[in-house]
Design an enzyme around this catalytic site. Sequence first.
Site, short mmCIF file in Angstrom:
data_model
loop_
_atom_site.label_atom_id
_atom_site.label_comp_id
_atom_site.label_asym_id
_atom_site.label_seq_id
_atom_site.Cartn_x
_atom_site.Cartn_y
_atom_site.Cartn_z
N GLU A 133 -31.38 99.96 12.72
CA GLU A 133 -30.34 99.09 13.30
C GLU A 133 -29.17 99.98 13.71
OE1 GLU A 133 -27.66 95.48 11.58
OE2 GLU A 133 -29.81 95.35 11.22
N SER B 125 -26.74 97.61 6.62
CA SER B 125 -28.19 97.56 6.86
C SER B 125 -28.60 98.68 7.81
CB SER B 125 -28.58 96.21 7.46
OG SER B 125 -28.20 95.17 6.59
N ARG C 139 -30.23 91.10 16.93
CA ARG C 139 -29.53 92.39 16.82
C ARG C 139 -29.66 93.18 18.13
NH1 ARG C 139 -28.54 89.49 13.63
NH2 ARG C 139 -28.51 89.63 11.37
#
Length: 340
Positions: free
Chosen positions: A335, A239, A165
């Site tokens: 995130e 998320s 990520r």
Amino acid sequence: MISIQENVNLSPYTTMGVSASSKFFAEIQSLEELSKALKFSREKDTPFLVLGGGSNVLFVEDYEGLIILNRIKGIDVISEDENKILLKCGAGENWHRLVLNCVEKGYGGIENLSLIPGTVGAAPIQNIGAYGVELKDVFVSLEAFDIEEEKLKIFSKEECAFGYRDSIFKRELKGKVIITSVTLRLLKKPELNFSYSSLKEKLEEKKIVSPTIKDISEVVIEVRQSKLPDPEEIGNTGSFFKNPVISVFQFDELKVKYPNLPSYPVSERQVKVPAGWLIEHAGWKGKREGDAGVHDKQALVLVNHGKASGKEIWNLANQIMNSVYQQFEIRLTPEVNILA
């Protein structure tokens, strides 16, 4: 001529749907319009922020600058042979629609990334991933506009420095370049990946023995819809936290106290643990403070039940991070891009 609007409500342009406004706002559909928007930013001596699908951002307060909404479109074939095809995709293309388009044409490689919200231009920044596949697995290169040098540059896979990520665009090049297109290498004879147990179970349930990329895409969509709320129905960014990576030593210690703690190997010395599991076992699943809440089916997702402010969502996120650290000594990191 590019249109610059003032005091624009940003809630329709983000999937969390929190109330925030930008001082200036411009929608761009070409490199020329992007250059004009950046020129406006310089002349007004005001900061700017590029938005795509708005699915990975939380505005904690109003934005006192220029929002540039990237709507650069286009899907072009760069080259192809009997085995593979290279597609150059505009940064403003919707990611999920691109996936469906490729699946329909039999181009394999991104079917596991079905239903991920956002635009093509945001995908490399985050190195989006799901069910055993990451963008870097199909990535060839991208074009990005260098803000200081005012010219287009090409970045190879190696130059993007992809991580979990993560990419160079979240670090050294954050705020220095704007992605305008992404080139992907997809396969005409796909190599399917359905190693994740949830995908295997769904395929078995449907009695699909030899799945196609369309089968994989449809199963991924089904699994995601069963776990993740639709932003059209309730505000969310998917998320909210990254799955933390911890040492094998720390994991072994935690496993004594929490025998059911899941993990996924990263290396010989590190494992990844699900942030959703940690949040749920810290007691936050389904919790709500005003209109800011934790989803009742997936604790990894923070939701806006209606009129939550960005500040209220962020306060809740901080409470969760502190709570998880106190219980597990694991630090969660968002995130989502937090704009405070």
